[in-house]
Each structure stands twice: as C-alpha cells, then as structure tokens.
Design an enzyme around this catalytic site. Structure first.
Site, mmCIF file in Angstrom:
data_model
loop_
_atom_site.group_PDB
_atom_site.id
_atom_site.type_symbol
_atom_site.label_atom_id
_atom_site.label_comp_id
_atom_site.label_asym_id
_atom_site.label_seq_id
_atom_site.Cartn_x
_atom_site.Cartn_y
_atom_site.Cartn_z
ATOM 1 N N ALA A 1 0.860 -1.186 0.000
ATOM 2 C CA ALA A 1 0.000 0.000 0.000
ATOM 3 C C ALA A 1 0.895 1.234 0.000
ATOM 4 O O ALA A 1 2.121 1.131 -0.070
ATOM 5 C CB ALA A 1 -0.899 -0.012 1.228
ATOM 6 N N LYS A 2 0.249 2.372 0.110
ATOM 7 C CA LYS A 2 0.978 3.646 0.058
ATOM 8 C C LYS A 2 2.125 3.729 1.062
ATOM 9 O O LYS A 2 3.165 4.303 0.780
ATOM 10 C CB LYS A 2 -0.001 4.786 0.367
ATOM 11 C CG LYS A 2 -0.528 5.460 -0.865
ATOM 12 C CD LYS A 2 -0.956 6.884 -0.511
ATOM 13 C CE LYS A 2 -1.816 7.418 -1.636
ATOM 14 N NZ LYS A 2 -3.193 7.621 -1.244
#
Ligand code: GLU
Length: 314
Positions: free
Chosen positions: A242-243
């Site tokens: 994810a980010k």
C-alpha cells in the site's frame, strides 16, 4: 464443452500497484493459455476511492503490460437496474432489511469487534425484530442481508479448501448502500452471474468475501464460479502492499522510464517463472506460467526489488 469465462475487474482508483498487476497478469496469462474468454469490467461503484476518470489510466497500464484480448463489458455504473432487480428478488424472499444505523451506533454496541481495517461485525442484537417482509423501496438507505450462523466451505482451485463463518466474521452485511448503489459484494455477484463468469481470479484478501458471495449466489438461485485466490504482495513489515510502502504504482514506474519488461520480469520472478529477476516480455510470462510453481505464501516486495526495477530506465 462450454467455454470458460474469466474477468479482469479493476477498481479505477488510480492506484494500480505491483500487487494488483501480478494478479491481473496471471489472470490474463491463464485465460489466454487455457482458451478462456476474458472480460473486462470496471468496478466503478466500489467504494469512495474510485475516480471514474482513472479508468482510462487502468487501460493504459494494461496496454503497457501487454494485457490484451479481453472483451469490455463496460462500467458497473452504466446500468443499476440489474442490481435493483436482485435487491427486489432478495426482498421478496424476505432476506434483506433496511438499516439506518450509523457506524458509530454499531461500534458502540456491546459486541461489535472490528474485523479488519475498515470492517465491522454487525451484532445480531441490532437486527430488527422479525415480522413484516421488508421491501426494497428506499435507494438512499443501507440494506443488509440476513446471515445465518453456519460454516461454509470454499474449495479454491489455488489455495484448496477453507472454512468460513460469515455470521461470526461480519454478520448481516451491507449489500445496498445509502449512496444509492449496490455494495461491492452484491455488485460483483450480480455481474459475475449475469456475465457468465465461470472462473474468478483475484487476490487472497478477497477469500473471506467469497463466502459472503456464496450466500448471495444461493439467495439468488445462481451457481458460484470457481475461485482462484492468489497470494498477495506484502511489504517488509508483513502488511499488504500500500501507500505506506512508498510509491509502487505502475504508473509511477512507467513515468520514471522503467520499461514494462522489467516490471513483468519482477512479477515473473515472484511467480516462480524465472529463477532470478530478469527482463521478460508478456509472451515469456504467458508461456512460463505454471501455477504449481507459484508459492502459496505472500511475496515480499523489498528495497532490492525497487532498486532493480529502477536500474534500467529509458
Ligand atoms: N474490484 C475489485 C478490486 O479491484 C476486485 C473484485 C473481485 O475481483 O471480485 O479489488
């Protein structure tokens, strides 16, 4: 023999990353090699992060990776009628009820532990008392599916069998949202059923959803597809890519001049196609894919992988 049908079902969030790409590429390669039809469905109703204008970007990334040969069946938002129709059928069978409770009200119920990052278990005590059949007549309201306590077995073509208890995991889950659109669970079942999908290939994070979806297939008198839940790509902290793991979006590698053959080479290495990282074209990926060599464990994306991708730019 009838032709099998699979689908690519991206959510146009603008965040197609290496993890999604691996699943899509495997799905594409399986379909091409086995002679399945491959549909493309834009899941543009799926949650708040969707940006309809990101759909074109997804297609561009597919083109860049060499994912081709699919038939587009459009966007989920094109026509809400099939989902409404399913809601009316479920309502006629007495299986749904409107629920105006807010997240905060559900959270403050005595038995409402969190399931995942975003999910809450809906405590059965909050279910309205039985009685009148409930119509589907207010599209700006959440509707929930009645979920019975039972254990369901999912026989997955890749991970094998697992048992799930949606009643304990999530309880009565939302199938229609107050935004006036179906939830992911309902939309995906209605679409896979009406589009004749026989083989669903997607990330392992959706395995528990398969059990919820089986409940919907059953309630709608449809046959569930075969499932293929592929392992996720995770960061070195063990969490889903994810980010927080930096910018692993395909578009960002592409903008930095990383050629697609490097990305495919990394994905191929992660799939056990090649013994070490090396540039590869889509055809090499397709010919080399052997699910027996794809590890069932999550793959860890490392700083070395990132550096390797960036070591060749154009
Ligand atoms: N649109 C979903 C996603 O991008 C996929 C849903 C599915 O394959 O069932 O995560």
């Amino acid at each position: 023999m009838t032709t099998r049908v699979s689908r690519l079902a991206p959510s146009p969030t603008g965040a197609l990353h290496l993890g999604n790409a691996r699943t899509f590429l495997v799905n594409w390669a399986l379909a091409r090699r086995e002679g399945w039809r491959l549909l493309l469905r834009m899941e543009d109703l799926d949650g708040p992060r969707v940006r309809p204008e990101a759909a074109e970007g997804v297609l561009e990334v597919f083109r860049w990776l060499g994912i081709d040969g699919y038939e587009s069946v459009g966007n989920q938002s094109d026509d809400l009628e099939p989902y409404r129709d399913a809601m009316r059928r479920l309502a006629a069978r007495g299986l749904v009820y409107p629920c105006a409770l807010t997240r905060r009200e559900i959270e403050s119920a005595p038995r409402a532990p969190h399931v995942g990052e975003h999910e809450l278990r809906f405590p059965v005590e909050l279910r309205p008392p039985d009685g009148e059949p409930r119509a589907f007549d207010a599209e700006d309201t959440n509707y929930r599916l009645l979920v019975d306590p039972e254990r369901l077995r999912i026989d997955d073509e890749f991970v094998g069998s697992s048992t799930h208890a949606p009643f304990d995991d999530v309880g009565d889950f939302v199938i229609w949202t107050r935004r006036g659109v179906p939830s992911y669970q309902l939309a995906v079942v209605v679409d896979d059923a009406r589009q004749g999908v026989t083989d669903v290939v997607r990330g392992a994070d959706l395995l528990p959803s398969a059990a919820r979806q089986v409940l919907l297939y059953r309630a709608l008198d449809r046959t569930p597809p075969r499932w293929w839940h592929l392992p996720l790509v995770i960061g070195t902290d063990g969490r889903r890519l994810a980010k927080r793991h930096g910018d692993t979006r395909l578009n960002s590698y592409r903008e930095r001049g990383v050629p697609a053959r490097r990305v495919i080479g990394l994905l191929a290495f992660w799939c056990g196609i090649t013994p070490e990282r090396g540039p590869l074209d889509p055809d090499g990926f397709l010919r080399g894919l052997d699910l027996a060599r794809l590890s069932p464990d999550p793959v860890t994306f490392t700083a070395d992988d990132h550096a390797w991708l960036l070591s060749e730019t154009t």
